[in-house]
Scaffold this motif. Structure first.
Motif, short mmCIF file in Angstrom:
data_model
loop_
_atom_site.label_atom_id
_atom_site.label_comp_id
_atom_site.label_asym_id
_atom_site.label_seq_id
_atom_site.Cartn_x
_atom_site.Cartn_y
_atom_site.Cartn_z
N ILE A 175 0.84 -1.20 0.00
CA ILE A 175 0.00 0.00 0.00
C ILE A 175 0.88 1.25 0.00
CG2 ILE A 175 -1.88 -1.18 1.17
CD1 ILE A 175 -0.97 0.10 3.75
N ASP A 176 0.26 2.35 -0.36
CA ASP A 176 0.95 3.64 -0.43
C ASP A 176 0.31 4.59 0.58
OD1 ASP A 176 2.44 5.83 -1.08
OD2 ASP A 176 1.56 6.13 -3.07
N GLY A 177 1.02 4.88 1.68
CA GLY A 177 0.50 5.80 2.67
C GLY A 177 -0.19 5.11 3.81
N ILE A 178 -1.11 5.84 4.43
CA ILE A 178 -1.80 5.35 5.63
C ILE A 178 -3.19 4.86 5.29
CG2 ILE A 178 -2.70 6.00 7.90
CD1 ILE A 178 -0.53 8.07 8.10
N ARG A 179 -3.59 3.74 5.90
CA ARG A 179 -4.96 3.26 5.86
C ARG A 179 -5.41 3.07 7.31
NH1 ARG A 179 -3.59 3.79 1.22
NH2 ARG A 179 -3.97 2.40 -0.55
N ALA A 180 -6.56 3.60 7.64
CA ALA A 180 -7.11 3.43 8.99
C ALA A 180 -8.62 3.29 8.89
CB ALA A 180 -6.73 4.60 9.89
N GLU A 181 -9.17 2.37 9.67
CA GLU A 181 -10.62 2.15 9.63
C GLU A 181 -11.08 1.53 10.94
OE1 GLU A 181 -12.54 0.56 6.00
OE2 GLU A 181 -13.32 -1.03 7.30
N VAL A 182 -12.24 1.98 11.40
CA VAL A 182 -12.92 1.38 12.55
C VAL A 182 -14.38 1.18 12.16
CG1 VAL A 182 -13.62 1.62 14.95
CG2 VAL A 182 -11.37 2.47 14.21
N ARG A 183 -14.83 -0.08 12.20
CA ARG A 183 -16.19 -0.41 11.79
C ARG A 183 -16.94 -0.97 13.00
NH1 ARG A 183 -19.82 -4.13 9.37
NH2 ARG A 183 -20.65 -3.39 7.36
N LYS A 190 -28.46 -8.77 20.77
CA LYS A 190 -27.30 -8.10 21.36
C LYS A 190 -26.02 -8.36 20.56
CE LYS A 190 -29.22 -8.35 26.06
NZ LYS A 190 -29.00 -8.81 27.45
N THR A 191 -26.15 -8.33 19.27
CA THR A 191 -25.00 -8.60 18.40
C THR A 191 -24.17 -7.35 18.20
OG1 THR A 191 -26.16 -10.35 17.20
CG2 THR A 191 -24.29 -9.33 16.09
N TYR A 192 -22.88 -7.50 18.38
CA TYR A 192 -21.93 -6.42 18.08
C TYR A 192 -20.78 -7.02 17.27
CZ TYR A 192 -18.09 -3.14 18.40
OH TYR A 192 -17.06 -2.30 18.07
N ILE A 193 -20.44 -6.35 16.17
CA ILE A 193 -19.31 -6.77 15.34
C ILE A 193 -18.40 -5.56 15.16
CG2 ILE A 193 -18.56 -7.75 13.14
CD1 ILE A 193 -21.39 -8.87 12.80
N GLY A 194 -17.17 -5.70 15.60
CA GLY A 194 -16.19 -4.64 15.45
C GLY A 194 -15.04 -5.09 14.57
N ASN A 195 -14.68 -4.25 13.63
CA ASN A 195 -13.60 -4.58 12.71
C ASN A 195 -12.77 -3.31 12.50
OD1 ASN A 195 -13.41 -5.83 9.26
ND2 ASN A 195 -11.96 -5.99 10.93
N ALA A 196 -11.45 -3.42 12.62
CA ALA A 196 -10.61 -2.24 12.51
C ALA A 196 -9.40 -2.54 11.63
CB ALA A 196 -10.15 -1.76 13.88
N ARG A 197 -8.73 -1.45 11.23
CA ARG A 197 -7.53 -1.60 10.41
C ARG A 197 -6.61 -0.41 10.62
NH1 ARG A 197 -6.97 -1.39 3.76
NH2 ARG A 197 -4.90 -2.34 3.64
N ILE A 198 -5.33 -0.71 10.74
CA ILE A 198 -4.31 0.32 10.73
C ILE A 198 -3.17 -0.20 9.86
CG2 ILE A 198 -3.34 -0.53 12.90
CD1 ILE A 198 -3.31 3.13 11.62
N ALA A 199 -2.82 0.56 8.83
CA ALA A 199 -1.81 0.10 7.88
C ALA A 199 -1.01 1.29 7.38
CB ALA A 199 -2.48 -0.62 6.70
#
Length: 686
Positions: A175-183, A190-199
């Motif tokens: 990849i080129d540069g920064i990638r960041a995500e919080v889902r 009572k379902t919770y799904i958390g998905n994150a990314r730091i690159a």
């Protein structure tokens, strides 16, 4: 029976809304040129030849699910996207985290091979050596760039088990540069799904990509006081660096740790034992239920690997990889005076090298060596019924050496593509086996392509099939048979594809056949040598079918897609069988329709309709000795809708409606969730 009028109304309304919104933008009638979709009609894949090749030039049946397609449907469960592809049959036991299978071309889930960035994913302790026991944990799409699907036998390239197909999860790299995500996603129960990314990375130097995922749900509650609770913590970490020009080192790791409450299988009501017919109706079924929330399964999968690649010259490049994996499936059942335990652990070591030689413009040679060591470790409790908990340990392993060679040819102005491949497999418990693969494709100037493939497949018996066992009412039975022979297959396919309207429309259809000899199955009849029940070689199985698909860019920002699969799968267990038996839990027909649209550069809409034909299923009785009866699942149709809106460049809100018409249906006898609403928010930086 599915609600056809409601489904058709929903589909027609959805298409009408999508098209109207798309046409209304930019002053009406003009299409948007700023779509953020990237649905490439000719993506480059590696799964078909173990070398980079565009799908349009592939000699085999290959399809791809892109990140944009996954994002548009606002779902993080990877097997769901695969279920929308031609030739794929998907089953689930009715709640997040419950047993899930992927069956390619009706051959059987045990004949599907999984990979993550080229590293094999497998559960050595699985009764059939497949990865099926961990498919329900495959959550998280933040860094997944695409899913590659190779349909058809490909053991000559990908080794044992690749009789039905191969599925590869590919992450974004270099990849080129920064990638960041919080889902963050919220849903019923009572379902919770958390998905994150730091690159972060620089394409000509290095990259690092970290992607944690977390899921917690009370699960569906079909009957009784407890739901099918499930928790999953996981992460994938990938990275690499380029020490000098033409060389790179990449690291791959995948980890999931889950805890699931176990449920009983669906059964039939007691009164039905004395009924004159053994054909059940849905009203005769007792849904899956949790009888004790302390009965659970704890699972863990950890896979790590490293790959060295170097381009020595224009004529030669090579790679060397090493990977190690560990899987754990631990079942706990509360019993008299303690806990009944059944542990199934596996360890893998895989080392391989591949060399790609290009002596001319029209010939590429791929050759390599693969070594693998597989180890199964089991632990079981003998007799919980009388309070005895002395543990039985099992520890077995075997090794294999495999050599493969492939010639890729390009002739007649690059219109004729050919592949000739072979593999020699030698396990330390079996005699050597030579596998071959022959395929070709011809590309016409009109945009048409014909392709054909013929090959031999192979599946070595799993360690559990060879040596495994278990306790029943305090008595240990040795289910395995060290004299089992590997399963062998022959397959054939012929397909036609056509590109129309400047590649805005692509359609295709493929006929396929798979014949498997020496199929391994579990028999409840005494085996010839051991005089007990367990795993044995049968005679053969036969699969034939047709898969077709269509992709149509109606507008620059509206895509319609559809697929249809028909399969006839039958088998003979014993030589004395006079006729072939239809494979259970497998529908003959399945349809899938998908609409994706982007009315504005901030709004994304999607709809997916799945229609599944009638399916023969076996249902167990409520008691240990009640007979198994037949249940013919009726056809059903399920419509899912999703929408997302991006009010700011760094923020997206989304809504997903599953089973919009609240269809009441079962898969494999297991009741499935009704109408469900999910929603959440994604924060990202790019």
């Amino acid at each position: 029976m599915f609600k056809l009028p409601a489904i058709l109304l929903g589909l027609v309304m959805g298409v009408a809304v999508f098209a109207t919104l798309a046409l209304a933008q930019d002053g009406g009638g003009s299409t948007a040129s700023t779509t953020r979709f990237d649905f490439s009609l000719d993506p480059v894949v590696v799964i078909g030849t173990r070398d980079s090749q565009s799908i349009s030039e592939s000699t085999k049946s290959v399809s791809v699910v892109t990140k944009d397609e996954m994002d548009a449907q606002e779902n993080t469960f990877l097997p769901r996207f695969l279920s929308q592809q031609p030739g794929v049959f998907y089953t689930t036991n009715g709640s997040p985290g419950q047993w899930t299978t992927i069956n390619v071309r009706g051959a059987g889930a045990k004949y599907t091979t999984f990979q993550f960035n080229g590293i094999k994913l497998q559960d050595v302790a699985d009764t059939q050596g497949a990865f099926t026991g961990f498919l329900e944990d495959l959550q998280g799409t933040s860094n997944i760039e695409r899913l590659e699907l190779l349909r058809g036998t490909s053991s000559a390239l990908h080794g044992s088990r690749a009789i039905g197909g191969v599925i590869s999860l590919q992450t974004e790299r270099w990849i080129d540069g920064i990638r960041a995500e919080v889902r963050n996603e919220f849903g019923p129960n009572k379902t919770y799904i958390g998905n994150a990314r730091i690159a972060y990375g620089k394409p000509d130097s290095f990259y690092i990509d970290v992607n944690p995922v977390y899921l917690d749900t009370d699960g569906e509650k079909y009957i009784g006081n407890f739901g099918l609770g499930y928790k999953n913590k996981g992460a994938s970490v990938t990275g690499g660096f380029k020490p000098f020009e033409g060389a790179s080192v990449e690291f791959v790791s995948l980890f999931y740790d889950s805890d699931m409450i176990s449920s009983d299988s669906p059964t039939y009501k007691n009164y039905y034992v004395s009924a004159p017919s053994n054909n059940l109706k849905k009203s005769d079924l007792v849904p899956q239920r949790v009888t004790n929330p302390k009965d659970r399964r704890e699972s863990m999968v950890a896979q790590v690997g490293a790959i060295w690649r170097q381009s020595v010259s224009d004529l030669w490049d090579y790679s060397f990889s090493i990977s190690s994996g560990k899987t754990e499936r631990h079942y706990f059942t509360e019993a008299i005076g303690g806990v009944d335990k059944d542990f199934y652990d596996g360890k893998t070591l895989n080392v391989q090298t591949q060399h790609n030689i290009k002596p001319t413009d029209w010939l590429t040679i791929n050759t390599g060596i693969e070594f693998e060591e597989l180890k199964y470790i089991g632990l079981q409790t003998p007799n919980s019924y009388i309070g005895e908990f002395t543990e039985k340990h099992e520890d077995y392993k075997y090794k294999s050496w495999e050599y493969f060679l492939q010639f890729q040819g390009s002739f007649i102005n690059n219109k004729l593509k050919t592949n000739i491949g072979g593999r020699y497999s030698k396990y330390d418990m079996f005699s050597g086996e030579f596998l071959y693969d022959l395929s070709a494709a011809y590309l016409f100037d009109t945009g048409a392509k014909i392709h054909a493939q013929y090959g031999a497949g192979y599946r070595a018996p799993s360690l559990y099939e060879l040596f495994g066992g278990g306790y029943w009412r305090g008595s240990y039975s040795h289910y395995g048979d060290a004299s089992l022979k590997p399963e062998k297959s022959k397959s054939f396919e012929f397909g036609v594809e056509q590109s129309l309207n400047k590649d805005r429309i692509k359609i295709g259809a493929t006929y396929f056949q798979i014949d498997v000899d020496d199929i391994i199955f579990f028999t409840n009849y005494p085996r010839p040598i051991t005089n007990d029940y367990g795993y044995a070689n049968g005679t053969n199985g036969k699969v034939k079918g047709l898969e077709s698909w269509m992709n149509y860019w109606l507008l620059d920002n509206v895509r319609l897609a559809g697929s249809f699969t028909y399969v006839d799968s039958r088998y003979k267990k014993y030589k004395s069988d006079l006729v072939y038996t239809k494979t259970k839990n497998l529908p003959h027909k399945i349809y899938n329709f998908n609409v994706l649209a982007m009315p504005t550069d901030k709004l994304v809409l999607s709809g997916n309709l799945t229609v599944r034909g009638e399916t023969p299923v076996d249902i167990y009785g409520p008691g240990d000795y009640d007979p198994t009866l037949n249940y013919n699942e009726k056809s059903f149709a399920v419509l899912d809708l999703a929408a997302s809106y991006q009010p700011f460049e760094f923020m997206k809100i989304f809504l997903r409606l599953d089973n919009v018409t609240d269809e009441k249906y079962t898969i494999g006898g297991y009741f499935q969730p009704g109408f469900s609403v999910f929603g959440g928010v994604v924060f990202s930086y790019k």
